[in-house]
Design a protein around this motif. Structure first.
Motif, short mmCIF file in Angstrom:
data_model
loop_
_atom_site.label_atom_id
_atom_site.label_comp_id
_atom_site.label_asym_id
_atom_site.label_seq_id
_atom_site.Cartn_x
_atom_site.Cartn_y
_atom_site.Cartn_z
N VAL A 24 1.07 -1.23 0.01
CA VAL A 24 -0.20 0.10 -0.01
C VAL A 24 0.77 1.12 0.04
CG1 VAL A 24 -1.60 1.33 1.30
CG2 VAL A 24 -1.84 -1.00 0.93
N VAL A 28 0.42 3.96 -3.06
CA VAL A 28 -0.10 5.33 -2.77
C VAL A 28 1.09 6.19 -3.22
CG1 VAL A 28 -0.66 6.81 -0.97
CG2 VAL A 28 -1.49 4.60 -1.06
N ILE A 111 1.78 10.99 3.73
CA ILE A 111 0.50 10.44 3.23
C ILE A 111 0.76 9.02 2.82
CG2 ILE A 111 -1.51 10.33 1.56
CD1 ILE A 111 -1.23 13.30 1.42
N SER A 112 1.64 8.81 2.20
CA SER A 112 2.06 7.42 1.78
C SER A 112 2.41 6.64 2.82
CB SER A 112 2.94 7.37 0.49
OG SER A 112 4.02 7.91 0.88
N SER A 115 -0.51 5.87 5.14
CA SER A 115 -1.57 4.61 4.43
C SER A 115 -0.87 3.36 4.77
CB SER A 115 -1.73 4.98 2.98
OG SER A 115 -2.01 6.40 2.63
#
Length: 270
Positions: A24, A28, A111-112, A115
């Motif tokens: 993920v 992302v 953000i990545s 996530s």
């Protein structure tokens, strides 16, 4: 620890959670790189590689006494053994170089990373098992054929139950380590062979030069079904009351074995 089956493949849930989190994170990061800044894509790859290397290096350093006599085991990554502290340090190094080159991309990098951590946390939480099965009451014959043994009847002492077979390469690799630890006086080691006849077991032990005090014959793999164990080897650590403290799927390392034993051994020794 639970195990997840994907066709013929069996993975411990904690390892699958880590794999999903990394996937993920990479996906992302790639999506954000395509939309905002292409420099995010190489950063995600670098962060994963540096994180894994640093995580393994930190684990080795934290257990240097265990590795110093067997330095080749540093490469035995299939046994597990990664430090989250080292992993974060490796990711931080990769992020530092990203910040020097493109500071404005740091929020997208966060953000990545968030996530991936979120998916890892949720999967780990969902797969956290409750109380394991009680000790089985059925009896199995010992290798010498002179008696039978029920794991439920031997309550009162901590025990390690190893589910193995002579044709299983990881079982053969870990067996000398388990035989070494089986000499400890405060815990019972039970080696339950899955599905093989006594002559094959005796032949293997003789050729390997191994002497095991308690070897059980489990011709129909009843213990594997009882403990919901998929694949081999599986090592079950039992508290003195017969309840499952933890289970290890796959080849076990010296560090993992020592840590699991510490959970079931009495702490009030004098």
């Amino acid at each position: 620890m639970n195990v997840i089956t994907l066709g013929p493949l069996a993975l411990a849930s904690d390892r699958l959670a880590a794999i999903l989190g990394i996937m993920v994170f990479l996906v992302v990061g790639s999506l954000l790189a395509a939309r905002y800044d292409r420099r995010l894509a190489p950063w995600t790859t670098t962060a994963v590689l540096s994180g894994l290397i640093a995580a393994r290096a930190a684990h080795v350093l934290f257990h240097i006494d265990s590795f110093i006599d067997e330095p080749w085991r540093v490469a035995y990554v299939w046994q597990g053994g990664f430090s989250w502290i080292g992993g974060l340090f490796g990711v931080a190094i990769a992020t530092y170089f990203l910040a020097r080159e493109a500071r404005k991309t740091l929020p997208f990098a966060a953000i990545s990373l968030a996530s991936g951590l979120f998916v890892w946390f949720v999967f780990t939480t969902l797969m956290t098992s409750g109380e394991g099965p009680a000790a089985p009451r059925f009896a199995l014959a010992t290798l010498d054929g002179n008696e039978t043994l029920s794991i439920a009847d031997r309550k009162g002492r901590p025990a390690v139950v190893n589910l193995w077979a002579t044709w299983c390469p990881p079982c053969r690799r870990e067996m000398p380590l388990l035989a070494e630890f089986a000499s400890q006086p405060d815990v019972d080691f039970i080696f339950a062979n899955q599905g093989e006849a006594a002559p094959a077991i005796r032949s293997y032990l003789g050729k390997a030069g191994l002497t095991l005090d308690t070897v059980l014959l489990d011709p129909f793999s009843d213990l594997s079904r009882h403990y919901r164990a998929v694949g081999m080897p599986v090592t079950v650590f039992l508290n003195p009351d017969g309840s499952v403290e933890t289970m290890h799927f796959g080849e076990i390392s010296r560090e993992a074995l020592t840590a699991a034993l510490a959970k079931i051994l009495p702490t009030d020794k004098e």
